[in-house]
Motif scaffolding. Structure first.
Motif, PDB file in Angstrom:
ATOM      1  N   GLU A 162      33.746  64.384  24.312  1.00  0.00           N
ATOM      2  CA  GLU A 162      33.505  64.691  22.902  1.00  0.00           C
ATOM      3  C   GLU A 162      34.643  65.521  22.324  1.00  0.00           C
ATOM      4  O   GLU A 162      35.027  65.348  21.158  1.00  0.00           O
ATOM      5  N   LEU A 163      35.197  66.428  23.113  1.00  0.00           N
ATOM      6  CA  LEU A 163      36.340  67.214  22.642  1.00  0.00           C
ATOM      7  C   LEU A 163      37.538  66.317  22.342  1.00  0.00           C
ATOM      8  O   LEU A 163      38.235  66.500  21.342  1.00  0.00           O
ATOM      9  N   VAL A 164      37.775  65.333  23.211  1.00  0.00           N
ATOM     10  CA  VAL A 164      38.875  64.396  22.980  1.00  0.00           C
ATOM     11  C   VAL A 164      38.633  63.604  21.705  1.00  0.00           C
ATOM     12  O   VAL A 164      39.547  63.381  20.905  1.00  0.00           O
ATOM     13  N   ARG A 165      37.397  63.186  21.494  1.00  0.00           N
ATOM     14  CA  ARG A 165      37.087  62.430  20.280  1.00  0.00           C
ATOM     15  C   ARG A 165      37.252  63.283  19.024  1.00  0.00           C
ATOM     16  O   ARG A 165      37.829  62.846  18.030  1.00  0.00           O
ATOM     17  N   GLN A 166      36.761  64.522  19.085  1.00  0.00           N
ATOM     18  CA  GLN A 166      36.845  65.400  17.920  1.00  0.00           C
ATOM     19  C   GLN A 166      38.291  65.784  17.602  1.00  0.00           C
ATOM     20  O   GLN A 166      38.665  65.915  16.437  1.00  0.00           O
TER      21      GLN A 166
END
Length: 510
Positions: free
Chosen positions: A374-378
């Motif tokens: 999720e951090l990579v996506r955000q």
């Protein structure tokens, strides 16, 4: 009044922390080194647990019977089979399609993300070099060997001396002063004693001392506490007349006479509070702890790499995953020979504990990769274009997206690192506060730091940018920020003040 007995039915809610839940929460916040120590301790205490020494590439056995489940058996259900993660069965979160129930694969692939610009190497000194797969390539062997050779404070000061002074006589004076430093970083010899020892004029020693007082870390070679603090304030461009007067009355601060001191200085409460905060932020012992042991290379918990076609892949680092087996063959053999009830109870308890540990390790791995994904996506913009595109992000943003509690996300990101094409970062690095921008927009504080660094790196030696000038430039770019905030960001990046930079660049030009 008569006393009687009666039965009542009441309904209430309470949170009960079972030992298993406490164990799962504890495992989440452990670093990979702490987790290895914890698992080793559990193996010593539980006769049904043993370390799997076959290596991450093994395909034999199970965490109960086999080491790697088939593709069809990998499930996102944390209450599923009690399997600990291995390199052949690393837990991963769903792909970026909005489907939150995708099966767990050995890798997580992101078809919606493109490769990072400049992915050939780490991003300056913001990211630390690390060995992403220990023992696999060995490409950082020389780097790790150099880490083991700790550079002493004296070595660092002598190196600065060679660059700052060219005359042999001045260097000899400088070496004498360096060798006279106390453990706290203060000058342990008077100028008169040094002059007599070297048979030179005291003014010569004082001239060299002024050069040495500009060395890093700032505050060394001071003769008094007042001078030590003044050197650090001057380097930060904070040594104004009011602050100089404050330093002249340090004994009043030590005696707790702050109200009297503020009245003596004639400043308002806000300015006095700010000055006291600056004084407390200084290091009164700048030489302490500088000759500590060598730094340790960071081993990432998550590995990120670019795939052909502009996709990203995430996987857990197999070198940080503890490999644990539940010895069911031993359990069956011992259980068949048990006759006493307490022996059977003990064996059953140890089996349950072993199964819970394996399940907790699996759940920990699943949660880490899920949060990292999720951090990579955000932070898509960061991996595409760099720090200038790092957007503001808080725990709640990630927690709501992956349906976890904020405290869980906080525990997962503590002391966990991810190796990316732009370098290795702590997961907490991607959570940044917001700074007001133009038209009500918000920008990441980290991107503002990056912009400040870029401006300073591009400044002309003949036109050094002051903090006020940087504020004007940022406001021209739509970023509203105070001078004090600019100074705080600059100090956090260990960038000298405009006065210090002007002196350094003038020395380099000479």
């Amino acid at each position: 009044m008569s006393v009687s007995q009666r039965l009542e039915v009441r309904q209430s809610q309470s949170l009960v922390m079972t030992p298993q839940l406490q164990q799962a929460i504890k495992l989440l916040q452990l670093s990979n080194l702490e987790l290895s120590d914890y698992v080793a301790s559990e193996i010593e205490q539980n006769p049904l647990l043993r370390a799997d020494e076959r290596g991450p590439a093994s395909e034999e056995g199970d965490w109960r019977e086999r080491s790697a489940p088939d593709q069809s058996e990998r499930s996102a259900d944390p209450q599923g089979p009690a399997e600990a993660p291995d390199s052949a069965a690393t837990a991963a979160s769903d792909v970026l399609t909005g489907e939150r129930d995708a099966p767990l694969d050995a890798e997580t692939t992101y078809d919606d993300l493109g490769p990072a610009d400049g992915a050939a190497g780490p991003l300056g000194d913001t990211a630390g070099l690390t060995r992403s797969r220990g023992g696999e390539t060995g490409e950082f062997t020389d780097f790790e060997q150099r880490l083991g050779q700790a550079e002493s404070l004296r070595d660092r000061l002598v190196a600065q001396l060679q660059l700052s002074l060219t005359e042999d006589g001045d260097r000899l004076i400088g070496l004498t002063l360096i060798d006279s430093l106390t453990e706290s970083g203060y000058l342990g010899i008077s100028l008169a004693e040094a002059a007599a020892q070297l048979s030179v004029a005291e003014s010569e020693v004082e001239r060299v001392l002024r050069v040495l007082q500009g060395f890093e870390p700032t505050g060394l070679f001071a003769r008094t506490l007042r001078e030590c603090l003044a050197l650090q304030l001057a380097e930060r461009d904070r040594l104004d007349p009011l602050m100089s007067r404050l330093l002249e009355h340090l004994e009043m601060i030590a005696d707790g006479e702050t109200a009297k001191l503020r009245k003596l200085l004639g400043c308002d409460a806000e300015d006095f509070t700010d000055m006291m905060a600056e004084i407390r932020s200084l290091d009164p012992r700048p030489g302490s702890g500088l000759d500590s042991g060598p730094a340790e290379a960071v081993v990432p918990d998550v590995l990120m790499r670019a795939l052909p076609g502009g996709a990203w892949s995430l996987e857990l680092n197999p070198d940080t995953l503890p490999r644990v087996l539940v010895d069911r063959a031993y359990y069956t053999r011992v259980a068949g020979s048990c006759r006493r009830k307490q022996d059977k109870d003990y064996l059953s308890e140890q089996l349950q504990s072993a199964n819970w540990l394996v399940k907790a390790l699996h759940q920990r791995a699943t949660t880490i990769i899920k949060v990292a994904a999720e951090l990579v996506r955000q932070q898509d913009g960061f991996f595409r274009h760099g720090v200038s595109h790092l957007k503001p992000l808080i725990l709640r943003d990630v927690a709501e997206a992956i349906e976890l509690h904020e405290s869980t996300v906080s525990r997962v990101t503590a002391n966990k690192f991810i190796a990316t094409p732009r370098g290795t970062f702590e997961l907490k690095y991607f959570f940044t506060t917001a700074v007001s921008g133009a038209n009500g927009t918000e920008v990441s504080a980290e991107s503002v730091r990056h912009r400040i660094r870029a401006m300073i790196e591009d400044e002309s030696p003949k036109k050094i940018l002051s903090d006020d000038t940087i504020v004007d430039h940022l406001r021209g770019e739509g970023i509203d920020i105070a001078r004090r905030t600019v100074a705080k960001y600059r100090e956090s990046m260990r960038i000298p003040s405009s006065v210090q930079r002007r002196r350094q660049k003038a020395m380099m030009a000479f």
